[in-house]
Enzyme design. Structure first.
Site, PDB file in Angstrom:
ATOM      1  N   MET A   1       0.837  -1.175   0.000  1.00 21.96           N
ATOM      2  CA  MET A   1       0.000   0.000   0.000  1.00 21.96           C
ATOM      3  C   MET A   1       0.885   1.243   0.000  1.00 21.96           C
ATOM      4  O   MET A   1       1.385   1.651   1.038  1.00 21.96           O
ATOM      5  CB  MET A   1      -0.905  -0.016   1.235  1.00 21.96           C
ATOM      6  N   PRO A   2       1.115   1.843  -1.160  1.00 19.32           N
ATOM      7  CA  PRO A   2       1.889   3.076  -1.190  1.00 19.32           C
ATOM      8  C   PRO A   2       1.145   4.219  -0.495  1.00 19.32           C
ATOM      9  O   PRO A   2      -0.071   4.368  -0.634  1.00 19.32           O
ATOM     10  CB  PRO A   2       2.045   3.377  -2.680  1.00 19.32           C
ATOM     11  N   TYR A   3       1.898   5.008   0.243  1.00 19.82           N
ATOM     12  CA  TYR A   3       1.378   6.183   0.936  1.00 19.82           C
ATOM     13  C   TYR A   3       2.309   7.338   0.613  1.00 19.82           C
ATOM     14  O   TYR A   3       3.518   7.263   0.862  1.00 19.82           O
ATOM     15  CB  TYR A   3       1.339   5.923   2.442  1.00 19.82           C
ATOM     16  N   HIS A  41      -2.468   5.715  -1.554  1.00 20.98           N
ATOM     17  CA  HIS A  41      -3.028   6.816  -0.770  1.00 20.98           C
ATOM     18  C   HIS A  41      -2.135   8.034  -0.920  1.00 20.98           C
ATOM     19  O   HIS A  41      -0.915   7.947  -0.772  1.00 20.98           O
ATOM     20  CB  HIS A  41      -3.119   6.428   0.718  1.00 20.98           C
TER      21      HIS A  41
END
Length: 72
Positions: A1-3, A41
């Site tokens: 999950m890239p943030y 995100h």
């Protein structure tokens, strides 16, 4: 999950510009890292000028003196 967190001084960035940043960064992460855009995100945080400092001086003071990122 890239943030991804983008911090900007609060100087009139429009809703449309923010949408462009969110979309562009999401697309870049999808293209470069092959990540699902639904798992990416992006957060944009605006910081008051008096809460951001550069070279030991508040950005609000620099702006009062007419100093911007393109004029040092």
């Amino acid at each position: 999950m890239p943030y991804v967190k983008i911090e900007l001084t609060r100087e009139g960035v429009t809703r449309e510009q923010k949408q462009e940043l969110i979309s562009g960064i999401t697309n870049l992460i999808t293209d470069v890292l092959n990540k699902d855009p639904h798992l990416t995100h992006v957060v944009i945080q605006e910081i008051e000028l008096e809460d951001w400092g550069y070279a030991g001086v508040q950005v609000s003071v620099l702006r009062e003196k007419g100093i911007t990122a393109d004029k040092k």
